[in-house]
Scaffold this motif. Structure first.
Motif, PDB file in Angstrom:
ATOM      1  N   ALA A  52      49.202  38.392  47.063  1.00  0.00           N
ATOM      2  CA  ALA A  52      49.485  39.311  48.176  1.00  0.00           C
ATOM      3  C   ALA A  52      49.479  40.754  47.691  1.00  0.00           C
ATOM      4  CB  ALA A  52      50.837  38.967  48.801  1.00  0.00           C
ATOM      5  N   LEU A  53      50.106  41.022  46.544  1.00  0.00           N
ATOM      6  CA  LEU A  53      50.134  42.384  46.003  1.00  0.00           C
ATOM      7  C   LEU A  53      48.741  42.851  45.600  1.00  0.00           C
ATOM      8  CD1 LEU A  53      53.349  42.744  43.813  1.00  0.00           C
ATOM      9  CD2 LEU A  53      52.729  44.050  45.848  1.00  0.00           C
ATOM     10  N   GLN A  54      47.962  41.969  45.010  1.00  0.00           N
ATOM     11  CA  GLN A  54      46.602  42.328  44.597  1.00  0.00           C
ATOM     12  C   GLN A  54      45.747  42.696  45.809  1.00  0.00           C
ATOM     13  OE1 GLN A  54      45.497  38.804  42.463  1.00  0.00           O
ATOM     14  NE2 GLN A  54      46.629  39.377  40.605  1.00  0.00           N
ATOM     15  N   LEU A  55      45.853  41.897  46.864  1.00  0.00           N
ATOM     16  CA  LEU A  55      45.103  42.202  48.087  1.00  0.00           C
ATOM     17  C   LEU A  55      45.590  43.497  48.728  1.00  0.00           C
ATOM     18  CD1 LEU A  55      44.931  38.603  49.575  1.00  0.00           C
ATOM     19  CD2 LEU A  55      42.955  40.016  48.976  1.00  0.00           C
ATOM     20  N   LEU A  56      46.893  43.717  48.680  1.00  0.00           N
ATOM     21  CA  LEU A  56      47.456  44.948  49.241  1.00  0.00           C
ATOM     22  C   LEU A  56      46.947  46.175  48.501  1.00  0.00           C
ATOM     23  CD1 LEU A  56      49.357  46.232  51.266  1.00  0.00           C
ATOM     24  CD2 LEU A  56      51.257  45.752  49.725  1.00  0.00           C
ATOM     25  N   ILE A  57      46.832  46.063  47.191  1.00  0.00           N
ATOM     26  CA  ILE A  57      46.294  47.172  46.393  1.00  0.00           C
ATOM     27  C   ILE A  57      44.834  47.437  46.760  1.00  0.00           C
ATOM     28  CG2 ILE A  57      45.593  47.794  44.040  1.00  0.00           C
ATOM     29  CD1 ILE A  57      48.257  46.479  43.113  1.00  0.00           C
ATOM     30  N   VAL A  58      44.077  46.368  46.994  1.00  0.00           N
ATOM     31  CA  VAL A  58      42.684  46.541  47.423  1.00  0.00           C
ATOM     32  C   VAL A  58      42.635  47.255  48.772  1.00  0.00           C
ATOM     33  CG1 VAL A  58      40.575  45.345  48.094  1.00  0.00           C
ATOM     34  CG2 VAL A  58      41.861  44.545  46.121  1.00  0.00           C
ATOM     35  N   VAL A  59      43.514  46.860  49.697  1.00  0.00           N
ATOM     36  CA  VAL A  59      43.574  47.511  51.013  1.00  0.00           C
ATOM     37  C   VAL A  59      43.869  49.001  50.863  1.00  0.00           C
ATOM     38  CG1 VAL A  59      44.865  47.653  53.174  1.00  0.00           C
ATOM     39  CG2 VAL A  59      44.224  45.417  52.266  1.00  0.00           C
ATOM     40  N   LEU A  60      44.839  49.326  50.017  1.00  0.00           N
ATOM     41  CA  LEU A  60      45.202  50.733  49.810  1.00  0.00           C
ATOM     42  C   LEU A  60      44.089  51.516  49.122  1.00  0.00           C
ATOM     43  CD1 LEU A  60      48.928  50.382  48.640  1.00  0.00           C
ATOM     44  CD2 LEU A  60      48.098  51.056  50.898  1.00  0.00           C
ATOM     45  N   ALA A  61      43.250  50.825  48.357  1.00  0.00           N
ATOM     46  CA  ALA A  61      42.179  51.503  47.615  1.00  0.00           C
ATOM     47  C   ALA A  61      40.963  51.803  48.471  1.00  0.00           C
ATOM     48  CB  ALA A  61      41.763  50.637  46.418  1.00  0.00           C
ATOM     49  N   ILE A  62      40.860  51.196  49.644  1.00  0.00           N
ATOM     50  CA  ILE A  62      39.642  51.327  50.456  1.00  0.00           C
ATOM     51  C   ILE A  62      39.377  52.771  50.861  1.00  0.00           C
ATOM     52  CG2 ILE A  62      38.645  50.768  52.712  1.00  0.00           C
ATOM     53  CD1 ILE A  62      39.717  47.930  52.347  1.00  0.00           C
ATOM     54  N   SER A  63      40.382  53.464  51.381  1.00  0.00           N
ATOM     55  CA  SER A  63      40.174  54.867  51.794  1.00  0.00           C
ATOM     56  C   SER A  63      39.870  55.785  50.613  1.00  0.00           C
ATOM     57  CB  SER A  63      41.387  55.379  52.569  1.00  0.00           C
ATOM     58  OG  SER A  63      41.432  54.785  53.851  1.00  0.00           O
ATOM     59  N   PRO A  64      40.637  55.711  49.498  1.00  0.00           N
ATOM     60  CA  PRO A  64      40.282  56.550  48.338  1.00  0.00           C
ATOM     61  C   PRO A  64      38.879  56.268  47.797  1.00  0.00           C
ATOM     62  CG  PRO A  64      42.529  55.758  48.111  1.00  0.00           C
ATOM     63  CD  PRO A  64      41.940  55.045  49.289  1.00  0.00           C
ATOM     64  N   LEU A  65      38.457  55.017  47.794  1.00  0.00           N
ATOM     65  CA  LEU A  65      37.113  54.690  47.313  1.00  0.00           C
ATOM     66  C   LEU A  65      36.050  55.352  48.180  1.00  0.00           C
ATOM     67  CD1 LEU A  65      37.446  50.901  46.391  1.00  0.00           C
ATOM     68  CD2 LEU A  65      36.993  52.774  44.815  1.00  0.00           C
ATOM     69  N   ARG A  66      36.288  55.366  49.485  1.00  0.00           N
ATOM     70  CA  ARG A  66      35.327  56.011  50.385  1.00  0.00           C
ATOM     71  C   ARG A  66      35.358  57.532  50.232  1.00  0.00           C
ATOM     72  NH1 ARG A  66      36.393  55.890  56.754  1.00  0.00           N
ATOM     73  NH2 ARG A  66      38.178  57.056  55.934  1.00  0.00           N
ATOM     74  N   ASN A  67      36.570  58.080  50.114  1.00  0.00           N
ATOM     75  CA  ASN A  67      36.711  59.535  50.066  1.00  0.00           C
ATOM     76  C   ASN A  67      36.233  60.144  48.754  1.00  0.00           C
ATOM     77  OD1 ASN A  67      37.838  59.416  52.615  1.00  0.00           O
ATOM     78  ND2 ASN A  67      39.946  59.380  51.865  1.00  0.00           N
ATOM     79  N   PHE A  68      36.449  59.435  47.634  1.00  0.00           N
ATOM     80  CA  PHE A  68      36.170  60.021  46.327  1.00  0.00           C
ATOM     81  C   PHE A  68      34.815  59.611  45.739  1.00  0.00           C
ATOM     82  CE2 PHE A  68      40.806  60.365  46.597  1.00  0.00           C
ATOM     83  CZ  PHE A  68      40.990  61.683  46.214  1.00  0.00           C
ATOM     84  N   ILE A  69      34.387  58.378  46.003  1.00  0.00           N
ATOM     85  CA  ILE A  69      33.099  57.971  45.410  1.00  0.00           C
ATOM     86  C   ILE A  69      32.077  57.516  46.450  1.00  0.00           C
ATOM     87  CG2 ILE A  69      34.217  57.321  43.238  1.00  0.00           C
ATOM     88  CD1 ILE A  69      33.815  54.408  43.976  1.00  0.00           C
TER      89      ILE A  69
END
Length: 204
Positions: A52-69
């Motif tokens: 659950a925590l690993q998936l949550l981290i992926v969810v939180l990473a989606i916007s930064p991944l789009r914004n930065f790379i």
């Protein structure tokens, strides 16, 4: 990155649901057959919570991944969010049904054990997110839906804190999870906004 995004657009969302759900029955089967060690209930509870925590981290990473790379995984965010809640619910169910079992003891643990209190608070914050993870809710709630989704931020911090508090002794892994969560949340704060706040604090 554009070519990679084109490939990602061709991946159906149902495949993410399928692949994300596969570990749940597999881990349960391993618990039944002795594949999770001498304490399968604790191990199963831990594995579901960790997923659950690993998936949550992926969810939180989606916007930064789009914004930065420029990597666009937005189409999978809802599916990953639903999977996150599913594993949180499984983590809780193993604790309730297989571990504690006694209703009075469950309430006592929630009240008296801080790590259980924090974990339960994170779960409660995620319930409205799970309930409104559908197109009908998006249409009905309008702009309020996006505001409601921000509950994931405190829920994520509480989830990471729950893992740190649950760990016996000093362990690096829970701290890494919590650090990743906090770091991903900080990436969402506009730098200009931070500078303005610092300047306001200095002038005060």
């Amino acid at each position: 990155m554009q070519k990679l995004n084109q490939i990602i657009r061709r991946i159906p969302v149902w495949l993410v649901y399928l692949l994300g759900a596969l570990p749940a029955p597999w881990l349960f089967y391993q618990g039944l057959t002795g594949g999770l060690g001498v304490d399968p209930i604790e191990a199963l509870e831990h594995r579901y919570g960790e997923l659950a925590l690993q998936l949550l981290i992926v969810v939180l990473a989606i916007s930064p991944l789009r914004n930065f790379i420029g990597l666009n995984l937005i189409k999978f965010r809802r599916a990953l969010g639903v999977l996150t809640f599913t594993y949180v619910a499984l983590h809780l169910l193993v604790w309730l049904v297989l571990d504690v079992q006694i209703p009075s003891q469950i309430w006592a643990d929630i009240v008296k054990r801080p790590y259980v209190t924090v974990g339960m608070a994170a779960f409660l914050l995620m319930i409205p997110l799970a309930i409104t993870s559908n197109n009908l809710s998006v249409r009905k709630l309008g702009p309020r839906w996006r505001s409601l989704q921000r509950l994931v931020f405190p829920a994520a911090i509480l989830g990471g804190l729950h893992y740190v508090m649950l760990a016996k002794g000093f362990q690096i892994e829970p701290l890494v999870y919590l650090s990743l969560i906090i770091g991903l949340l900080l990436l969402r704060v506009p730098v200009s906004g931070l500078l303005t706040r610092f300047r306001s604090a200095d002038s005060a």
